[in-house]
Design a protein around this motif. Sequence first.
Motif, mmCIF file in Angstrom:
data_model
loop_
_atom_site.group_PDB
_atom_site.id
_atom_site.type_symbol
_atom_site.label_atom_id
_atom_site.label_comp_id
_atom_site.label_asym_id
_atom_site.label_seq_id
_atom_site.Cartn_x
_atom_site.Cartn_y
_atom_site.Cartn_z
ATOM 1 N N ALA B 150 0.839 -1.099 0.246
ATOM 2 C CA ALA B 150 -0.134 0.045 0.097
ATOM 3 C C ALA B 150 0.979 1.401 0.150
ATOM 4 O O ALA B 150 0.423 1.999 -0.681
ATOM 5 C CB ALA B 150 -0.749 0.063 1.233
ATOM 6 N N LEU B 151 1.941 1.131 0.811
ATOM 7 C CA LEU B 151 2.794 2.290 1.054
ATOM 8 C C LEU B 151 3.391 2.858 -0.337
ATOM 9 O O LEU B 151 3.861 3.951 -0.730
ATOM 10 C CB LEU B 151 3.726 2.200 1.745
ATOM 11 C CG LEU B 151 3.529 2.265 3.400
ATOM 12 C CD1 LEU B 151 4.394 1.922 4.452
ATOM 13 C CD2 LEU B 151 2.670 3.686 3.825
ATOM 14 N N THR B 152 3.783 1.643 -1.174
ATOM 15 C CA THR B 152 4.578 1.884 -2.293
ATOM 16 C C THR B 152 3.784 2.182 -3.691
ATOM 17 O O THR B 152 4.181 1.990 -4.925
ATOM 18 C CB THR B 152 5.662 0.878 -2.612
ATOM 19 O OG1 THR B 152 4.899 -0.439 -2.533
ATOM 20 C CG2 THR B 152 6.795 0.949 -1.607
ATOM 21 N N LEU B 153 2.288 2.057 -3.436
ATOM 22 C CA LEU B 153 1.509 2.048 -4.817
ATOM 23 C C LEU B 153 1.955 3.177 -5.650
ATOM 24 O O LEU B 153 1.975 4.539 -5.008
ATOM 25 C CB LEU B 153 0.140 2.352 -4.154
ATOM 26 C CG LEU B 153 -0.637 1.129 -3.770
ATOM 27 C CD1 LEU B 153 -2.045 1.772 -3.520
ATOM 28 C CD2 LEU B 153 -0.774 0.397 -5.149
ATOM 29 N N GLY B 154 2.281 3.136 -6.979
ATOM 30 C CA GLY B 154 2.302 3.965 -7.907
ATOM 31 C C GLY B 154 3.586 4.870 -7.669
ATOM 32 O O GLY B 154 3.803 5.970 -8.233
ATOM 33 N N VAL B 155 4.675 4.195 -6.919
ATOM 34 C CA VAL B 155 5.944 4.827 -6.580
ATOM 35 C C VAL B 155 7.014 4.548 -7.555
ATOM 36 O O VAL B 155 7.018 3.198 -7.766
ATOM 37 C CB VAL B 155 6.167 4.567 -4.971
ATOM 38 C CG1 VAL B 155 7.707 5.126 -4.819
ATOM 39 C CG2 VAL B 155 5.390 5.240 -4.153
ATOM 40 N N ARG B 156 7.796 5.351 -8.193
ATOM 41 C CA ARG B 156 9.201 5.033 -8.906
ATOM 42 C C ARG B 156 9.937 3.752 -8.196
ATOM 43 O O ARG B 156 10.099 3.845 -6.873
ATOM 44 C CB ARG B 156 10.223 6.000 -8.795
ATOM 45 C CG ARG B 156 9.815 7.132 -9.854
ATOM 46 C CD ARG B 156 10.976 8.021 -9.980
ATOM 47 N NE ARG B 156 10.358 9.117 -8.971
ATOM 48 C CZ ARG B 156 11.047 9.633 -7.849
ATOM 49 N NH1 ARG B 156 12.359 8.942 -7.628
ATOM 50 N NH2 ARG B 156 10.975 10.700 -7.345
ATOM 51 N N LEU B 161 11.771 -0.945 -3.777
ATOM 52 C CA LEU B 161 11.426 -0.303 -2.345
ATOM 53 C C LEU B 161 10.616 -1.250 -1.488
ATOM 54 O O LEU B 161 10.986 -1.267 -0.207
ATOM 55 C CB LEU B 161 11.005 1.043 -2.712
ATOM 56 C CG LEU B 161 10.505 1.866 -1.601
ATOM 57 C CD1 LEU B 161 11.827 2.311 -1.187
ATOM 58 C CD2 LEU B 161 9.714 3.319 -2.199
ATOM 59 N N ALA B 219 -2.244 6.614 -0.439
ATOM 60 C CA ALA B 219 -1.896 6.695 -1.746
ATOM 61 C C ALA B 219 -2.777 7.153 -2.768
ATOM 62 O O ALA B 219 -2.441 7.877 -3.690
ATOM 63 C CB ALA B 219 -1.806 5.258 -1.932
#
Lengths: 256, 221
Positions: B150-156, B161, B219
């Motif tokens: 959930a924290l890295t949703l859509g993150v580069r 990561l 997010a």
Amino acid sequence: MSNTHNLSSSRIMNWFRFSSPSTFYPLAGKMIPWFWALTIIFGVAGLWVSFFVAPVDAVQGQGYRIIFVHVPVSWMSMFIYLVMAAWAGLGLIFNTRLSAMMAQALAPIGAWMAFLSLWTGAFWGKPMWGAWWVWDARLTSELILLFLYLGFIALQASIDNARRADKAGAILALVGVINVPIIYFSVKWWNTLHQGASVSLTKAPAMAQTMLWGMLLMALSLWMYSIAVGLMRVRAIILEREAHTDWVKQLNEVKH
Amino acid sequence: MNAFLTIVKRDLLLVMRRKSEVLTALFFFVIVTSLFPLGIGADAALLRKIAPGVIWVAALLSTLLGLQRIFAADYADGTLEQLVLSPNSFTALVFGKIVAHWLVCGLPLVLLAPVIGIQFDLDTSSLTVLMAALLLGTPVLSLLGSIGAALTLGVRGGSVLLSLLILPLYIPVLIFGAGAVYASSVGLDIRGHFSLLGAIFILALAFVPWVSATAVKIAIE
């Protein structure tokens, strides 16, 4: 009645006055030299006590003196994580920008302390245990703490939207808090190689008074250092994030 | 409750339509565990000794492979936003997605473990302990992993990561899960390991769905 109410509310207003970046920035700037001065005073006193006053350890010889750095940085690594998580939590609850900036400013300092703790621990372990590294409960959990710091920094760095980065980082920091008591109590819960706590609030210290003083002075020095560097970092973060505002453009250090 | 079951059914159905993604993670588990005897040598005593750790680490890594899928597709096509807006408790919906992930990625590992264990010359009682430990431990992997997903949703660079964020949190499960199997193979008491695994499981069950739901909301805010 209404008078007292006014009084207390004005006091609360005063307290929250510095939760805004524009008022905190100059305050932090005024505080930084003081904390640097305290760092140097406590540091010089602590080093003097630990190298010239504290007696040679009966069992470990001169090599034990690394604890004067090792124990304070280990304390700081755990304590800074708690403070960082507290700021992050405050930012999540009250949605204050400055709290998230504080958390962001503290993370690299904490990571540095955790790294130093592992590094000085290795220097201490080689002559005492005959190994740079052992898979002991406390060492392993301190290593996890370093990973948690790095994860927090990496997560914040990879999210472009500052608001989301703050909140996501806050959740990660709060989830990771569970590791801190595990590190702290690891020497009690698992009877592995790392020695038990040398200093405790409930019983007389198991070491010479001067050794304890050396350690406490060093811890105070590192504490002041962390605050000074934390304030410097948070000032930089404020400038970066508030670059579009008028009050930042009017600052002397930004003008030219 | 109804919404929860619907989500579980929906996610399982989506997986059945696209089996390859799940099978990739399972094959990864099988291949990684098979590589160790080849790399280390076929000394049965040594294999027995390293089996718990190797199987658990492989389980951790193959869980990681599937984690992104919990939310990523729904985030990309906007379904997740609709779920947040729905009148049902979003925490229950997120919990449904986590359960579906465990049924697809965790449960097969538990069922495959005995076969892998035989490769490592584990005896029957150790195999039973391994299965029981995985049965208690893999749900924790899915639960904790959902926070990272959930924290890295859509993150580069999200997937790399994700492993940096989540693997440190997996370490307690690894220690106690592998510890239980090792203890049983050398004839020590295994109850302590299982109590701690159970405690971690209950804690995770109580807090994680709520934490993950909060993280997803951040997010898509």
